[in-house]
Design an enzyme around this catalytic site. Structure first.
Site, mmCIF file in Angstrom:
data_model
loop_
_atom_site.group_PDB
_atom_site.id
_atom_site.type_symbol
_atom_site.label_atom_id
_atom_site.label_comp_id
_atom_site.label_asym_id
_atom_site.label_seq_id
_atom_site.Cartn_x
_atom_site.Cartn_y
_atom_site.Cartn_z
ATOM 1 N N TRP A 4 -4.439 -3.730 -5.219
ATOM 2 C CA TRP A 4 -5.589 -4.580 -4.905
ATOM 3 C C TRP A 4 -6.899 -3.785 -4.913
ATOM 4 C CZ3 TRP A 4 -9.237 -4.479 -0.965
ATOM 5 C CH2 TRP A 4 -10.026 -5.620 -0.867
ATOM 6 N N SER B 274 1.737 -1.221 -4.804
ATOM 7 C CA SER B 274 1.170 -2.126 -3.816
ATOM 8 C C SER B 274 1.169 -3.569 -4.339
ATOM 9 C CB SER B 274 -0.229 -1.630 -3.445
ATOM 10 O OG SER B 274 -0.666 -2.209 -2.250
ATOM 11 N N ASP C 280 2.815 5.490 5.446
ATOM 12 C CA ASP C 280 2.071 4.349 4.897
ATOM 13 C C ASP C 280 1.685 3.357 5.994
ATOM 14 O OD1 ASP C 280 1.143 2.187 3.420
ATOM 15 O OD2 ASP C 280 2.682 2.382 1.868
ATOM 16 N N HIS D 226 -0.025 5.613 1.492
ATOM 17 C CA HIS D 226 0.047 4.451 0.601
ATOM 18 C C HIS D 226 -0.177 4.783 -0.883
ATOM 19 C CE1 HIS D 226 0.382 0.197 -0.111
ATOM 20 N NE2 HIS D 226 -0.805 0.140 -0.681
#
Length: 247
Positions: free
Chosen positions: A11, A76, A201, A229
């Protein structure tokens, strides 16, 4: 013929995030390696944003860019796209490799995830301070990495080589992270799923990994102890070694 390895970003990002590892992946993998922008991000055609923007229509646009039997690596939000495409256009995908990704990102009963308040906060801030919100998100990506400050600086330079994301794609991406539950897809996925996680994460809690393993007995994964992450940025060597065994 060796299938193509296709990299899908997360994102607020674009294919620039992969530039740090793409040369090594190309060296590791004897087939071709390609990164593509999700609809509405980076240099994807500005007309490519489905309207209204939802996971199905956006994933269909991505699936049309894949050659059949691709290995799809999704980081992700890109992992949700990879799973969705594997389920709905299975001829396009021979294997999914999730990177710091889960079939369901939101916290729910008996499912560890991102608190609804955090996602809501991101949404509100997006409207008023897009740049700042994406910067905060970058800071979360690098959390736990010993070289976090350098990682963020490098990431920003790479991302800035591409167009800024469309605001519709940004808010729709957050909606997908908040609402799209692909646990059933994950359980009955027609292709093998591998994954690489960072133990630190903040967006994909460590506890979620066991829950995922319980849903799919064939699921194989590696956890990088010191990564968060964005393991392919903060812990490139360990990340590449994990990928090598999964390819």
């Amino acid at each position: 013929m060796q299938s193509e390895l296709v990299l899908l970003h997360g994102w607020g990002m674009n294919q620039g995030v992969w530039q740090l590892v793409q040369p090594e992946l190309t060296f590791l993998y004897s087939g071709s390696v390609r990164s593509i922008d999700l609809p509405g991000f980076g240099n994807s055609n500005s007309n490519s944003c489905p309207s209204p923007y939802n996971l199905h229509d956006a994933a269909e646009i991505v699936s049309e860019q894949l050659s059949s039997g691709s290995i799809v690596m999704g980081w992700s939000l890109g992992g949700l796209f990879a799973l969705y495409i594997a389920k709905h256009w299975p001829e396009k995908v021979s294997k999914v490799i999730l990177v710091a990704s889960t079939p369901f990102f939101a916290e729910a009963d008996d499912w560890p995830g991102i608190k609804a308040s955090v996602l809501e906060q991101f949404k509100e801030q997006l409207v008023n301070h897009r740049e700042k919100t994406i910067e905060r998100f970058l800071a979360i990506q690098a959390m736990g990495s010993e070289s976090a400050r350098d990682d963020i600086k490098q990431l920003k330079q790479l991302l800035n080589q591409y167009n800024a994301p469309e605001s519709e794609a940004l808010s729709a991406g957050l909606n997908i992270l908040q609402n799209d539950d692909l646990r059933d897809v994950f359980t009955h996925c027609p292709v093998p799923i591998k994954a690489i996680f960072g133990r630190l994460d903040a967006l994909v809690p460590y506890k979620a990994i066991n829950k995922m393993a319980a849903l799919n007995a064939e699921f194989e994964y590696e956890v990088l102890d010191k990564a968060s992450h964005a393991p392919f940025i903060s812990h490139k060597k360990e990340f590449l070694s994990a990928v090598k065994s999964m390819l």
